[in-house]
Motif scaffolding. Sequence first.
Motif, short mmCIF file in Angstrom:
data_model
loop_
_atom_site.label_atom_id
_atom_site.label_comp_id
_atom_site.label_asym_id
_atom_site.label_seq_id
_atom_site.Cartn_x
_atom_site.Cartn_y
_atom_site.Cartn_z
N LYS A 4 7.27 0.01 -1.13
CA LYS A 4 6.19 -0.14 -0.17
C LYS A 4 6.74 0.04 1.25
N ILE A 5 6.12 0.94 2.00
CA ILE A 5 6.58 1.29 3.34
C ILE A 5 5.45 1.04 4.33
N PHE A 6 5.80 0.42 5.47
CA PHE A 6 4.83 0.19 6.53
C PHE A 6 5.37 0.78 7.83
N VAL A 7 4.54 1.59 8.50
CA VAL A 7 4.90 2.16 9.80
C VAL A 7 4.10 1.40 10.86
N ASP A 8 4.80 0.61 11.67
CA ASP A 8 4.15 -0.16 12.72
C ASP A 8 4.25 0.64 14.01
N GLY A 9 3.12 1.18 14.46
CA GLY A 9 3.11 2.05 15.63
C GLY A 9 2.93 3.49 15.21
N LEU A 10 1.89 3.75 14.47
CA LEU A 10 1.70 5.05 13.82
C LEU A 10 1.18 6.13 14.76
N SER A 11 0.68 5.76 15.93
CA SER A 11 -0.01 6.75 16.76
C SER A 11 0.91 7.52 17.71
N GLY A 12 2.15 7.08 17.90
CA GLY A 12 3.08 7.79 18.79
C GLY A 12 3.73 8.97 18.10
N THR A 13 4.50 9.75 18.86
CA THR A 13 5.11 10.97 18.31
C THR A 13 6.08 10.65 17.18
N THR A 14 6.88 9.60 17.33
CA THR A 14 7.84 9.25 16.28
C THR A 14 7.12 8.73 15.05
N TYR A 25 6.85 12.18 -0.23
CA TYR A 25 7.43 11.32 -1.26
C TYR A 25 6.37 10.91 -2.28
N ASP A 26 6.74 10.96 -3.55
CA ASP A 26 5.83 10.46 -4.60
C ASP A 26 6.30 9.12 -5.15
N ASN A 27 7.42 8.59 -4.59
CA ASN A 27 7.97 7.33 -5.09
C ASN A 27 7.84 6.20 -4.07
N ILE A 28 6.93 6.35 -3.10
CA ILE A 28 6.66 5.29 -2.16
C ILE A 28 5.15 5.07 -2.05
N GLU A 29 4.79 3.89 -1.58
CA GLU A 29 3.41 3.54 -1.33
C GLU A 29 3.29 3.11 0.13
N LEU A 30 2.45 3.78 0.87
CA LEU A 30 2.27 3.44 2.28
C LEU A 30 1.31 2.28 2.42
N ILE A 31 1.72 1.26 3.15
CA ILE A 31 0.84 0.15 3.50
C ILE A 31 0.07 0.56 4.74
N LYS A 32 -1.24 0.55 4.65
CA LYS A 32 -2.07 1.00 5.77
C LYS A 32 -2.79 -0.18 6.40
N ILE A 33 -2.95 -0.10 7.71
CA ILE A 33 -3.64 -1.12 8.46
C ILE A 33 -4.87 -0.49 9.11
N ASP A 34 -5.99 -1.18 9.07
CA ASP A 34 -7.19 -0.66 9.72
C ASP A 34 -6.93 -0.44 11.20
#
Length: 323
Positions: A4-14, A25-34
Amino acid sequence: MKKKIFVDGLSGTTGLGINERLSKYDNIELIKIDYDKRRDINERKKCLNEADLVFLCLPDEAAREAVSLVTNPSTKIIDASTAHRTISGWTYGLPELSPSHKEEIKNSKRVSNPGCHATAFVLSLYPLIKNNIMPADYPVSCQSITGYSGGGKNLIEKYEDKNKDNPYTKAPRPYSLGLNHKHLKEMMVHTGLVNSPIFLPIVANYYKGLATIIPIHTSLLNKKLKGKELYNVLAHHYKNQKFVKVMPYIDEESLGDYKYIFDGGLDITACNDTNLAEIFVIGNDEKNISMIITRLDNLGKGASGAAIQNMNLMLGYEEDLNL
C-alpha cells in the motif's frame, strides 16, 4: 500481497511524476484521499498509517508535520522536501555514492530524496573528496542551469504566461543571488566539503533538464591528476551503476569528433524522460584545468525517478523496476 502506497502532496510536479510512475506497477495499491479532505489532518493521518510506504511531496514544514503523524512503526517514508536531507536518523537517497549507501537505503524506514541540483553536484565531487584527491577545503564554484519546471507550479505558470512582454522568457535568469541556496548544506554534508561552494543556479526558458558545471584547477588538488586521470577516478567509481554513467573523456583533440557534442556545445536535455545522470569530464592539461559537467532530468533522477528508485530498493524490488 500488494504493497500500500500513499502520496501526500499529489498535486505538485514531483507528486504527479511519482503517481504517473506508480501507475506502471501491478504489485502496489494506491491509497487515495478525497480532494476536499487532502488538508484534513485526521484523514491524512489515517492514510499515512495505513501505508507500507509514503511519499511526502510537501513544503518543508508540512513534511515535518506529516512525519509527526506517522505512528505505525512499519510505515516507510520517502521525503522529497528539503526538511530531512541532513538530519540524523534519515538516510540520504542517492544509492550510487557507495555500496554502503545503497544498503542503508534498502534497510531504512526514513529516506530523504535528494535535491535536483544537489544530485548532480554530489555525484560530481563525492568520489574526488572521498579518495582525498580534492581537499575538503577546496574553493568549489558551480553553475547549474535548469528548466523552469524545477520551480514548481507557480514558476511554470510564470514561464508559460503567453504575454508578449513576459519578463521571465526574455533571457536565462541567475537566481538565489544571496548565495544561500537551500541545497547548499546538503551539497556540503554529502560530499564532505567544509566550506560552502559558490553556487549560482540559472533558470532558463525551457521545461526540464539540468546540468551542473564545476571548474577545477588541477594544481590545487591533493593529487595533481591530469584530466584523463580525473576521468578514470569517476569512471571507476560509477562503473557498475545502472543510472549514473561517466561518458567518454573530452579534451581539445577529441572535441571535434566527439559524438555527444551538439554544434560545439552539450545538450543538457539529453537525459530528459529517463532516470539517468551522465557525467562528463573535460580537460585541458596545458592550462592545468578541468571541468565536470553532470546532466540529468530535474523531474527524473532529480525528483520523481529517484524517489521511485529508492522505493524499489526499500521494498525489495529490482532497483530499475519500471525505470
